[in-house]
Design a protein around this motif. Sequence first.
Motif, PDB file in Angstrom:
ATOM      1  N   ALA A  33     -12.613 -10.697 -26.514  1.00 34.72           N
ATOM      2  CA  ALA A  33     -11.838  -9.864 -27.438  1.00 34.72           C
ATOM      3  C   ALA A  33     -11.931  -8.395 -27.052  1.00 34.72           C
ATOM      4  CB  ALA A  33     -12.331 -10.077 -28.871  1.00 34.72           C
ATOM      5  N   LEU A  34     -13.116  -7.966 -26.628  1.00 32.26           N
ATOM      6  CA  LEU A  34     -13.264  -6.595 -26.138  1.00 32.26           C
ATOM      7  C   LEU A  34     -12.350  -6.340 -24.947  1.00 32.26           C
ATOM      8  CD1 LEU A  34     -17.109  -5.815 -26.123  1.00 32.26           C
ATOM      9  CD2 LEU A  34     -15.369  -4.798 -27.594  1.00 32.26           C
ATOM     10  N   VAL A  35     -12.352  -7.256 -24.006  1.00 33.44           N
ATOM     11  CA  VAL A  35     -11.517  -7.117 -22.811  1.00 33.44           C
ATOM     12  C   VAL A  35     -10.052  -6.961 -23.211  1.00 33.44           C
ATOM     13  CG1 VAL A  35     -10.638  -8.323 -20.777  1.00 33.44           C
ATOM     14  CG2 VAL A  35     -13.094  -8.323 -21.264  1.00 33.44           C
ATOM     15  N   GLU A  36      -9.603  -7.798 -24.135  1.00 34.31           N
ATOM     16  CA  GLU A  36      -8.205  -7.732 -24.580  1.00 34.31           C
ATOM     17  C   GLU A  36      -7.880  -6.371 -25.183  1.00 34.31           C
ATOM     18  OE1 GLU A  36      -5.141 -10.123 -27.610  1.00 34.31           O
ATOM     19  OE2 GLU A  36      -7.190 -10.835 -27.294  1.00 34.31           O
ATOM     20  N   ALA A  37      -8.776  -5.843 -26.022  1.00 32.07           N
ATOM     21  CA  ALA A  37      -8.528  -4.552 -26.669  1.00 32.07           C
ATOM     22  C   ALA A  37      -8.531  -3.411 -25.657  1.00 32.07           C
ATOM     23  CB  ALA A  37      -9.587  -4.304 -27.742  1.00 32.07           C
ATOM     24  N   ILE A  38      -9.425  -3.483 -24.685  1.00 31.77           N
ATOM     25  CA  ILE A  38      -9.509  -2.428 -23.678  1.00 31.77           C
ATOM     26  C   ILE A  38      -8.285  -2.448 -22.776  1.00 31.77           C
ATOM     27  CG2 ILE A  38     -10.801  -1.682 -21.625  1.00 31.77           C
ATOM     28  CD1 ILE A  38     -13.346  -2.664 -23.153  1.00 31.77           C
ATOM     29  N   ARG A  39      -7.853  -3.631 -22.385  1.00 34.18           N
ATOM     30  CA  ARG A  39      -6.647  -3.729 -21.556  1.00 34.18           C
ATOM     31  C   ARG A  39      -5.420  -3.251 -22.316  1.00 34.18           C
ATOM     32  NH1 ARG A  39      -7.904  -9.582 -18.645  1.00 34.18           N
ATOM     33  NH2 ARG A  39      -9.011  -8.723 -16.826  1.00 34.18           N
TER      34      ARG A  39
END
Length: 225
Positions: free
Chosen positions: A71-77
Amino acid sequence: MLRIAVLASGNGSNLQAILDRIASGALDAEVGVVISNKPQARALERARSAGVPSLALDPAAYADRESYDAALVEAIRAAGAQCVVLAGYMRLLTPVFLAAFPGAVINIHPSLLPSFPGLRGAGDALDYGVRLAGCTVHFVNEEMDGGAVIVQAAVPVTPGEPLDDLKARIHAMEHRIYPQALQWLAQGRLRVEGRCVHVAPPDSGVVPAAAGGAWLVSPPLEPGF
Protein backbone atom coordinates in the motif's frame (compact mmCIF):
# COMPACT_ATOMS: atom_id res chain seq x y z
CA MET A 1 13.96 18.46 -9.95
CA LEU A 2 14.03 15.52 -7.54
CA ARG A 3 10.57 14.51 -6.33
CA ILE A 4 10.65 12.71 -3.01
CA ALA A 5 8.29 10.89 -0.69
CA VAL A 6 8.95 11.16 3.04
CA LEU A 7 8.03 8.44 5.52
CA ALA A 8 7.90 9.58 9.15
CA SER A 9 6.55 8.24 12.42
CA GLY A 10 7.02 11.14 14.83
CA ASN A 11 8.09 14.75 15.22
CA GLY A 12 9.38 15.22 11.68
CA SER A 13 12.26 17.58 12.43
CA ASN A 14 14.30 16.18 9.55
CA LEU A 15 11.29 16.63 7.28
CA GLN A 16 11.18 20.27 8.41
CA ALA A 17 14.88 20.70 7.65
CA ILE A 18 14.28 19.35 4.15
CA LEU A 19 11.29 21.63 3.62
CA ASP A 20 13.28 24.63 4.86
CA ARG A 21 16.18 23.92 2.48
CA ILE A 22 13.73 23.56 -0.40
CA ALA A 23 12.13 26.90 0.53
CA SER A 24 15.54 28.58 0.69
CA GLY A 25 16.49 27.31 -2.76
CA ALA A 26 19.45 25.29 -1.50
CA LEU A 27 17.77 21.95 -2.22
CA ASP A 28 16.50 21.37 -5.75
CA ALA A 29 13.69 19.00 -4.80
CA GLU A 30 10.02 18.87 -3.97
CA VAL A 31 8.15 16.71 -1.49
CA GLY A 32 5.37 14.90 -3.31
CA VAL A 33 3.84 13.25 -0.26
CA VAL A 34 4.46 12.67 3.45
CA ILE A 35 3.20 9.35 4.80
CA SER A 36 3.07 8.22 8.42
CA ASN A 37 2.11 5.02 10.18
CA LYS A 38 0.99 7.21 13.11
CA PRO A 39 -2.12 9.37 12.46
CA GLN A 40 -1.12 11.84 15.20
CA ALA A 41 2.49 12.26 14.05
CA ARG A 42 3.59 15.88 14.04
CA ALA A 43 5.29 15.22 10.71
CA LEU A 44 1.82 15.21 9.13
CA GLU A 45 1.11 18.63 10.63
CA ARG A 46 4.39 19.94 9.24
CA ALA A 47 3.42 18.65 5.80
CA ARG A 48 0.01 20.28 5.93
CA SER A 49 1.53 23.58 7.07
CA ALA A 50 3.84 23.49 4.05
CA GLY A 51 1.01 22.63 1.65
CA VAL A 52 2.41 19.15 1.02
CA PRO A 53 0.01 16.21 0.52
CA SER A 54 -0.01 13.92 3.55
CA LEU A 55 -1.40 10.51 4.34
CA ALA A 56 -1.71 8.30 7.43
CA LEU A 57 -1.75 4.56 6.83
CA ASP A 58 -2.58 2.42 9.87
CA PRO A 59 -0.65 -0.88 9.86
CA ALA A 60 -3.48 -2.49 11.85
CA ALA A 61 -5.68 -2.23 8.76
CA TYR A 62 -3.48 -4.63 6.80
CA ALA A 63 -3.03 -8.38 7.07
CA ASP A 64 0.76 -8.32 7.30
CA ARG A 65 3.88 -6.19 6.77
CA GLU A 66 4.07 -7.07 3.10
CA SER A 67 0.54 -5.93 2.32
CA TYR A 68 1.13 -2.74 4.28
CA ASP A 69 4.30 -2.01 2.33
CA ALA A 70 2.48 -2.74 -0.93
CA ALA A 71 0.00 0.00 0.00
CA LEU A 72 2.90 2.34 0.72
CA VAL A 73 4.40 1.59 -2.68
CA GLU A 74 1.08 2.36 -4.38
CA ALA A 75 0.74 5.71 -2.57
CA ILE A 76 4.32 6.73 -3.31
CA ARG A 77 4.03 5.84 -6.99
CA ALA A 78 0.76 7.79 -7.19
CA ALA A 79 2.67 10.83 -5.91
CA GLY A 80 5.25 10.46 -8.67
CA ALA A 81 8.18 10.26 -6.25
CA GLN A 82 11.60 9.20 -7.53
CA CYS A 83 13.18 8.77 -4.11
CA VAL A 84 11.94 7.66 -0.68
CA VAL A 85 13.31 9.48 2.36
CA LEU A 86 12.97 7.93 5.82
CA ALA A 87 12.74 10.64 8.47
CA GLY A 88 12.27 8.97 11.83
CA TYR A 89 10.25 6.15 10.28
CA MET A 90 10.05 3.47 12.96
CA ARG A 91 9.23 0.42 10.85
CA LEU A 92 11.55 -1.96 9.06
CA LEU A 93 10.87 -2.07 5.34
CA THR A 94 10.16 -5.40 3.68
CA PRO A 95 11.74 -6.72 0.46
CA VAL A 96 8.41 -5.88 -1.23
CA PHE A 97 9.07 -2.20 -0.62
CA LEU A 98 12.79 -2.18 -1.36
CA ALA A 99 12.31 -4.04 -4.64
CA ALA A 100 9.92 -1.30 -5.78
CA PHE A 101 12.51 1.47 -5.29
CA PRO A 102 15.94 -0.11 -5.90
CA GLY A 103 18.77 2.20 -4.87
CA ALA A 104 16.31 4.99 -4.15
CA VAL A 105 15.56 4.68 -0.43
CA ILE A 106 17.60 6.81 1.97
CA ASN A 107 17.72 6.94 5.76
CA ILE A 108 19.45 8.90 8.50
CA HIS A 109 20.71 7.22 11.67
CA PRO A 110 21.99 8.90 14.88
CA SER A 111 25.37 7.18 15.05
CA LEU A 112 28.54 6.79 13.04
CA LEU A 113 27.61 3.56 11.28
CA PRO A 114 28.48 0.72 11.28
CA SER A 115 28.84 1.44 15.02
CA PHE A 116 25.66 1.41 17.13
CA PRO A 117 22.89 0.46 14.70
CA GLY A 118 19.34 0.04 15.96
CA LEU A 119 16.91 2.14 17.96
CA ARG A 120 19.35 3.56 20.56
CA GLY A 121 22.20 4.81 18.41
CA ALA A 122 23.08 7.91 20.45
CA GLY A 123 22.35 6.25 23.80
CA ASP A 124 24.44 3.21 22.97
CA ALA A 125 27.35 5.44 21.94
CA LEU A 126 27.14 7.40 25.20
CA ASP A 127 26.89 4.23 27.28
CA TYR A 128 29.91 2.75 25.52
CA GLY A 129 32.04 5.73 26.43
CA VAL A 130 33.05 6.88 22.94
CA ARG A 131 34.53 10.35 22.53
CA LEU A 132 32.95 10.93 19.11
CA ALA A 133 29.34 10.27 18.18
CA GLY A 134 27.40 11.53 15.20
CA CYS A 135 25.00 10.69 12.40
CA THR A 136 24.98 8.92 9.07
CA VAL A 137 22.95 9.29 5.88
CA HIS A 138 22.90 5.98 4.03
CA PHE A 139 21.13 4.02 1.35
CA VAL A 140 18.71 1.42 2.70
CA ASN A 141 19.05 -2.29 2.06
CA GLU A 142 17.59 -5.37 3.75
CA GLU A 143 20.12 -5.19 6.60
CA MET A 144 19.05 -2.83 9.38
CA ASP A 145 21.19 0.33 9.15
CA GLY A 146 23.49 -1.60 6.82
CA GLY A 147 23.36 0.25 3.51
CA ALA A 148 26.15 2.17 1.80
CA VAL A 149 27.14 5.40 3.57
CA ILE A 150 26.62 8.71 1.75
CA VAL A 151 27.75 11.27 4.35
CA GLN A 152 28.58 11.33 8.07
CA ALA A 153 28.99 14.04 10.69
CA ALA A 154 30.86 13.57 13.96
CA VAL A 155 30.21 15.49 17.18
CA PRO A 156 32.22 15.38 20.43
CA VAL A 157 30.96 13.47 23.46
CA THR A 158 31.50 14.66 27.03
CA PRO A 159 31.67 11.68 29.41
CA GLY A 160 28.67 11.62 31.73
CA GLU A 161 26.74 14.32 29.89
CA PRO A 162 22.93 14.08 29.65
CA LEU A 163 21.78 12.03 26.68
CA ASP A 164 19.43 14.83 25.58
CA ASP A 165 22.42 17.20 25.21
CA LEU A 166 24.21 14.75 22.93
CA LYS A 167 21.05 14.09 20.95
CA ALA A 168 20.58 17.83 20.41
CA ARG A 169 24.06 18.17 18.88
CA ILE A 170 23.49 15.13 16.69
CA HIS A 171 20.09 16.39 15.54
CA ALA A 172 21.56 19.75 14.59
CA MET A 173 23.94 17.98 12.22
CA GLU A 174 21.24 15.63 10.91
CA HIS A 175 19.33 18.71 9.78
CA ARG A 176 22.34 19.78 7.71
CA ILE A 177 23.67 16.58 6.21
CA TYR A 178 20.33 15.05 5.19
CA PRO A 179 19.33 17.89 2.83
CA GLN A 180 22.92 17.97 1.55
CA ALA A 181 22.79 14.27 0.64
CA LEU A 182 19.49 14.81 -1.17
CA GLN A 183 20.96 17.72 -3.10
CA TRP A 184 23.85 15.54 -4.28
CA LEU A 185 21.27 12.97 -5.39
CA ALA A 186 19.19 15.63 -7.15
CA GLN A 187 22.30 16.78 -9.00
CA GLY A 188 23.13 13.24 -10.10
CA ARG A 189 26.44 13.35 -8.24
CA LEU A 190 26.19 10.09 -6.26
CA ARG A 191 27.80 6.95 -7.65
CA VAL A 192 27.62 3.68 -5.71
CA GLU A 193 30.35 1.09 -6.13
CA GLY A 194 29.75 -1.82 -3.77
CA ARG A 195 29.76 -0.31 -0.30
CA CYS A 196 31.40 2.93 -1.45
CA VAL A 197 29.40 6.01 -2.40
CA HIS A 198 31.38 8.54 -4.42
CA VAL A 199 30.28 12.19 -4.58
CA ALA A 200 31.34 13.87 -7.82
CA PRO A 201 32.74 17.40 -7.46
CA PRO A 202 30.36 20.25 -8.29
CA ASP A 203 30.52 21.78 -11.76
CA SER A 204 30.52 25.28 -10.27
CA GLY A 205 33.73 24.86 -8.29
CA VAL A 206 32.05 25.96 -5.04
CA VAL A 207 34.12 25.83 -1.89
CA PRO A 208 32.78 23.47 0.83
CA ALA A 209 31.25 25.21 3.82
CA ALA A 210 32.63 25.04 7.34
CA ALA A 211 31.36 22.16 9.48
CA GLY A 212 29.83 24.50 12.05
CA GLY A 213 29.60 22.67 15.36
CA ALA A 214 30.88 19.31 14.19
CA TRP A 215 34.36 17.94 14.53
CA LEU A 216 34.17 16.48 11.04
CA VAL A 217 31.74 16.19 8.16
CA SER A 218 32.70 13.87 5.32
CA PRO A 219 32.25 14.56 2.47
CA PRO A 220 32.33 18.29 3.32
CA LEU A 221 29.15 20.34 3.27
CA GLU A 222 28.62 22.86 0.51
CA PRO A 223 27.23 26.43 0.78
CA GLY A 224 23.57 26.47 1.80
CA PHE A 225 23.93 23.52 4.16
